[in-house]
Design a protein around this motif. Structure first.
Motif: not given
Length: 69
Positions: A22-25, A40-44, A48-49
């Motif tokens: 509901t809150r991309p990026g 970091e890949r899993q967050l991406a 999520v950055q």
């Protein structure tokens, strides 16, 4: 401990996908111990950055599993 905390965060996102869908990026603010290409890949993958301080050069070659506390 950091590996467990990082996995817990990913588990929360998996259990409650509405947190990220509901809150991309979104940007995750973290300390320098939250690192790793896989993490970091899993967050991406959930859009999520990661924003954290740069790690010292000698620490960049360690993986979370070899990090000494």
């Amino acid at each position: 401990m950091t590996l467990a905390v990082m996995q817990a965060l990913l588990d929360i996102f998996a259990a409650e996908p509405v947190l990220v869908k509901t809150r991309p990026g979104q940007t995750l603010l973290a300390d320098k111990n939250y690192y790793g290409r896989k993490f970091e890949r899993q967050l991406a993958e959930v859009d999520v950055q990661l924003l954290r301080p740069a790690r010292p050069p000698q620490a960049r070659h360690r993986t979370p599993s070899t990090e000494r506390h």
